[in-house]
Design an enzyme around this catalytic site. Structure first.
Site, PDB file in Angstrom:
ATOM      1  N   LYS A 122     -22.901  32.502   5.183  1.00 50.45           N
ATOM      2  CA  LYS A 122     -21.550  32.081   4.779  1.00 50.45           C
ATOM      3  C   LYS A 122     -21.459  31.932   3.253  1.00 50.45           C
ATOM      4  CE  LYS A 122     -19.410  32.025   8.760  1.00 50.45           C
ATOM      5  NZ  LYS A 122     -18.550  33.182   9.083  1.00 50.45           N
ATOM      6  N   TYR A 172     -17.102  28.546   7.738  1.00 51.70           N
ATOM      7  CA  TYR A 172     -17.174  27.220   8.343  1.00 51.70           C
ATOM      8  C   TYR A 172     -18.107  26.345   7.511  1.00 51.70           C
ATOM      9  CZ  TYR A 172     -17.694  23.460  11.690  1.00 51.70           C
ATOM     10  OH  TYR A 172     -17.703  22.216  12.266  1.00 51.70           O
ATOM     11  N   THR A 220     -10.620  38.362  20.066  1.00 50.68           N
ATOM     12  CA  THR A 220     -10.790  36.991  20.570  1.00 50.68           C
ATOM     13  C   THR A 220     -10.742  36.018  19.390  1.00 50.68           C
ATOM     14  OG1 THR A 220     -13.199  37.215  20.380  1.00 50.68           O
ATOM     15  CG2 THR A 220     -12.272  37.629  22.549  1.00 50.68           C
ATOM     16  N   GLY A 221     -10.741  34.736  19.678  1.00 51.27           N
ATOM     17  CA  GLY A 221     -10.895  33.694  18.663  1.00 51.27           C
ATOM     18  C   GLY A 221      -9.905  33.773  17.520  1.00 51.27           C
ATOM     19  N   PHE A 222     -10.426  33.575  16.304  1.00 51.78           N
ATOM     20  CA  PHE A 222      -9.562  33.535  15.121  1.00 51.78           C
ATOM     21  C   PHE A 222      -8.930  34.892  14.805  1.00 51.78           C
ATOM     22  CE2 PHE A 222     -12.117  29.677  14.193  1.00 51.78           C
ATOM     23  CZ  PHE A 222     -11.058  28.788  14.029  1.00 51.78           C
ATOM     24  N   GLY A 247     -12.200  42.504  14.064  1.00 53.35           N
ATOM     25  CA  GLY A 247     -12.627  41.404  14.940  1.00 53.35           C
ATOM     26  C   GLY A 247     -11.403  40.765  15.572  1.00 53.35           C
ATOM     27  N   TYR A 253     -26.608  24.355  10.540  1.00 51.02           N
ATOM     28  CA  TYR A 253     -25.494  25.274  10.272  1.00 51.02           C
ATOM     29  C   TYR A 253     -25.380  25.577   8.775  1.00 51.02           C
ATOM     30  CZ  TYR A 253     -21.387  28.042  10.674  1.00 51.02           C
ATOM     31  OH  TYR A 253     -20.545  29.115  10.596  1.00 51.02           O
ATOM     32  N   THR A 262     -15.335  28.951  20.798  1.00 52.25           N
ATOM     33  CA  THR A 262     -15.167  30.400  20.924  1.00 52.25           C
ATOM     34  C   THR A 262     -16.501  30.933  21.452  1.00 52.25           C
ATOM     35  OG1 THR A 262     -15.988  30.943  18.725  1.00 52.25           O
ATOM     36  CG2 THR A 262     -13.615  30.564  18.909  1.00 52.25           C
TER      37      THR A 262
HETATM   38  P1  NAD Z   1     -15.264  35.465  18.371  1.00 52.60           P
HETATM   39  O1  NAD Z   1     -16.586  35.698  19.002  1.00 52.60           O
HETATM   40  O2  NAD Z   1     -14.186  34.842  19.195  1.00 52.60           O
HETATM   41  O3  NAD Z   1     -14.646  36.853  17.797  1.00 52.60           O
HETATM   42  C1  NAD Z   1     -15.429  37.828  17.215  1.00 52.60           C
HETATM   43  C2  NAD Z   1     -14.678  39.149  17.152  1.00 52.60           C
HETATM   44  O4  NAD Z   1     -15.537  40.103  16.508  1.00 52.60           O
HETATM   45  C3  NAD Z   1     -14.306  39.761  18.514  1.00 52.60           C
HETATM   46  O5  NAD Z   1     -13.061  40.413  18.424  1.00 52.60           O
HETATM   47  C4  NAD Z   1     -15.389  40.825  18.730  1.00 52.60           C
HETATM   48  O6  NAD Z   1     -14.993  41.926  19.555  1.00 52.60           O
HETATM   49  C5  NAD Z   1     -15.581  41.281  17.303  1.00 52.60           C
HETATM   50  N1  NAD Z   1     -16.859  41.950  17.060  1.00 52.60           N
HETATM   51  C6  NAD Z   1     -18.114  41.438  17.166  1.00 52.60           C
HETATM   52  N2  NAD Z   1     -19.021  42.384  16.816  1.00 52.60           N
HETATM   53  C7  NAD Z   1     -18.323  43.493  16.488  1.00 52.60           C
HETATM   54  C8  NAD Z   1     -18.678  44.793  16.041  1.00 52.60           C
HETATM   55  N3  NAD Z   1     -19.959  45.154  15.844  1.00 52.60           N
HETATM   56  N4  NAD Z   1     -17.694  45.689  15.816  1.00 52.60           N
HETATM   57  C9  NAD Z   1     -16.379  45.374  16.019  1.00 52.60           C
HETATM   58  N5  NAD Z   1     -15.986  44.153  16.409  1.00 52.60           N
HETATM   59  C10 NAD Z   1     -16.949  43.226  16.647  1.00 52.60           C
HETATM   60  O7  NAD Z   1     -15.562  34.627  17.059  1.00 52.60           O
HETATM   61  P2  NAD Z   1     -14.750  33.555  16.203  1.00 52.60           P
HETATM   62  O8  NAD Z   1     -15.296  32.206  16.507  1.00 52.60           O
HETATM   63  O9  NAD Z   1     -13.285  33.792  16.248  1.00 52.60           O
HETATM   64  O10 NAD Z   1     -15.306  33.916  14.746  1.00 52.60           O
HETATM   65  C11 NAD Z   1     -14.627  34.722  13.819  1.00 52.60           C
HETATM   66  C12 NAD Z   1     -14.984  34.233  12.426  1.00 52.60           C
HETATM   67  O11 NAD Z   1     -14.516  32.890  12.271  1.00 52.60           O
HETATM   68  C13 NAD Z   1     -16.499  34.215  12.152  1.00 52.60           C
HETATM   69  O12 NAD Z   1     -16.735  34.583  10.826  1.00 52.60           O
HETATM   70  C14 NAD Z   1     -16.839  32.743  12.344  1.00 52.60           C
HETATM   71  O13 NAD Z   1     -17.983  32.351  11.649  1.00 52.60           O
HETATM   72  C15 NAD Z   1     -15.595  32.099  11.790  1.00 52.60           C
HETATM   73  N6  NAD Z   1     -15.389  30.687  12.171  1.00 52.60           N
HETATM   74  C16 NAD Z   1     -15.553  30.275  13.473  1.00 52.60           C
HETATM   75  C17 NAD Z   1     -15.388  28.927  13.771  1.00 52.60           C
HETATM   76  C18 NAD Z   1     -15.556  28.413  15.184  1.00 52.60           C
HETATM   77  O14 NAD Z   1     -15.734  27.222  15.367  1.00 52.60           O
HETATM   78  N7  NAD Z   1     -15.470  29.250  16.186  1.00 52.60           N
HETATM   79  C19 NAD Z   1     -15.018  28.007  12.776  1.00 52.60           C
HETATM   80  C20 NAD Z   1     -14.815  28.478  11.477  1.00 52.60           C
HETATM   81  C21 NAD Z   1     -15.012  29.825  11.178  1.00 52.60           C
END
Ligand code: NAD
Length: 395
Positions: free
Chosen positions: A243, A224, A50-52, A47, A234, A274
């Site tokens: 979660k 989260y 993008t994002g984290f 993953g 949530y 995100t």
């Molecule tokens: P995001 O949508 O920015 O990133 C998701 C990533 O997963 C991307 O790289 C995407 O290409 C990849 N992905 C999705 N489906 C896929 C698949 N089938 N195969 C391969 N890659 C796949 O999301 P994010 O917000 O960075 O979330 C990442 C984690 O962090 C999640 O577990 C989320 O719950 C957690 N999180 C998010 C937040 C928030 O506020 N955004 C806060 C705390 C925790």
């Protein structure tokens, strides 16, 4: 072509390669400015685009000179049709990693599948031998189970009763009441199947069996918790059940990795804009209030600041500082009593009329556009740009 944002609800159908690259450059510069992290050297990020997950890949590469393998599921660019932001981000990441002399290879495919797991294992065997850190940062609304071929969909619903509260359309700033019906049938089980810990464990089992995890390997997945106002939909809702499962899985994986001295952790991260979080009702309103408060207090962070701090202070900083459930809490500043007390107070009065004043709607909206490479400072959006960008390791 000239690429402009085309939004539909909480998604943007276009993305801008130069803007995405600038975002990646800014994150790289931030990590470099904070100095070296004594972290892992061979890192797999699941993953990673993008994002984290992207922030994790950048923090490993540019904080610890790590070789990285990234797995993601993104739409490649084709003539006249921009790719998805994760595709452009990864192209930019690899370009800059390569320029810095760092190993970086990527696999674009379904991380839930056995095929992608196998491809990754072969790549590790061929190029790195073993990895010493595995970041699990998938956010997906669907999962095709690799054993049954059945496709599961996750839902965002409360459990047990209706949830009614305020939400905002961050494009218009309009605050409205919403009501969400509770989970029914297999909703909870399906959401746990998609976003719980089963796939994380499958990854770690497969990597462990293939002997591509080094002695003392660490693996981290992201979770989260959030405030009282979003709890029913949530943390106490369907996604919270997933979660809970993910967090419990960390202990199972730690047990599985005992023989090689490995450890699995969950890091609870801060609420951020995100692609995943924009889709959750109520969260955008919460985030816009939270941003305003945290910015005023000088404690606001984005994904890269969060992960840089997670790595440098907790994971590789000698002080994990786990909570009573064994989790790393990098949401500590978001959850500070003074911050949450102010959110609760503002939440009660938030309306269409006052939100632009009491909340950071502009910050939310900018962050949303930034995700797709738009409204990024320093980028000339009038300039003709080549939409067909390739990822160096995927030709
Ligand atoms: P995001 O949508 O920015 O990133 C998701 C990533 O997963 C991307 O790289 C995407 O290409 C990849 N992905 C999705 N489906 C896929 C698949 N089938 N195969 C391969 N890659 C796949 O999301 P994010 O917000 O960075 O979330 C990442 C984690 O962090 C999640 O577990 C989320 O719950 C957690 N999180 C998010 C937040 C928030 O506020 N955004 C806060 C705390 C925790």
């Amino acid at each position: 072509m000239i690429i402009e944002p085309r939004t539909r609800g909480f998604i943007c159908l276009t993305s801008h390669p130069t803007g995405c690259e600038q975002n990646v450059i800014d994150q790289i510069e931030y990590v470099k400015s904070k100095g070296a992290i004594n972290g892992a050297k061979k890192v797999l990020v699941i993953g990673s685009s993008t994002g984290f997950g992207l922030a994790s890949r950048i923090s490993s590469a540019f904080g610890s000179d790590a070789a990285t393998i990234g797995v993601f599921f993104d739409k490649p660019a084709s003539e006249g049709r921009p790719g998805s932001p994760g595709f452009y981000n990864t192209a930019a990441f690899e370009k800059h990693a390569n320029a810095a002399g760092l190993y970086a290879k990527s696999i674009n495919g379904d991380a839930f599948s056995n095929e992608v797991k196998e491809q990754v294992i072969n790549l590790i065997k061929d190029d790195l031998g073993q990895v010493d850190l595995v970041i699990y940062s998938l956010a997906s609304p669907v999962r095709t189970h690799p054993e049954t071929g059945k496709r599961y969909k996750s839902v965002l619903k409360p459990i047990g009763g209706d949830f009614s509260n305020k939400t905002v359309d961050f494009h218009t700033g309009k605050v409205t009441d919403i009501s969400i019906k509770p989970a029914e049938g297999d909703d909870v089980a399906n959401t746990v199947t998609v976003m719980g810990g089963e796939d994380w464990k499958m990854w770690m089992d497969a990597l462990n069996e293939a002997n591509v995890l080094s002695e003392g390997v660490k693996t981290v997945a992201y979770s989260y918790i959030g405030p009282e106002v979003t709890k029913p939909v949530y943390r106490n809702g369907t996604i919270g059940a997933a979660k809970d499962h993910l967090e419990a899985t960390a202990f199972t994986i730690s047990d599985d990795l005992k023989a090689i001295g490995g450890e699995a952790y969950v890091s609870v991260n801060k609420a951020l804009v995100t692609q995943a979080s924009s889709a959750i009702p109520v969260i955008p309103l919460y985030i816009s209030l939270l941003y305003k408060i945290m910015k005023a207090k000088g404690i606001h962070e984005g994904c890269i600041e969060q992960i840089q701090r997670l790595y440098s202070e907790r994971l590789f900083g000698g002080s994990l500082d786990l909570d009573d459930k064994g989790r790393i809490r990098i949401d500590d500043w978001e959850m500070r009593e003074d911050v949450q007390a102010e959110v609760t107070k503002l939440w009660e009065t938030a309306s269409t009329e006052n939100l632009s004043e009491i909340g950071d709607l502009e910050g939310y909206s900018n962050d949303f556009y930034n995700l797709f490479g738009f409204k990024v400072p320093g980028v000339d959006y009038e300039a003709d740009v080549n939409e067909v960008v390739t990822i160096p390791s995927i030709q």
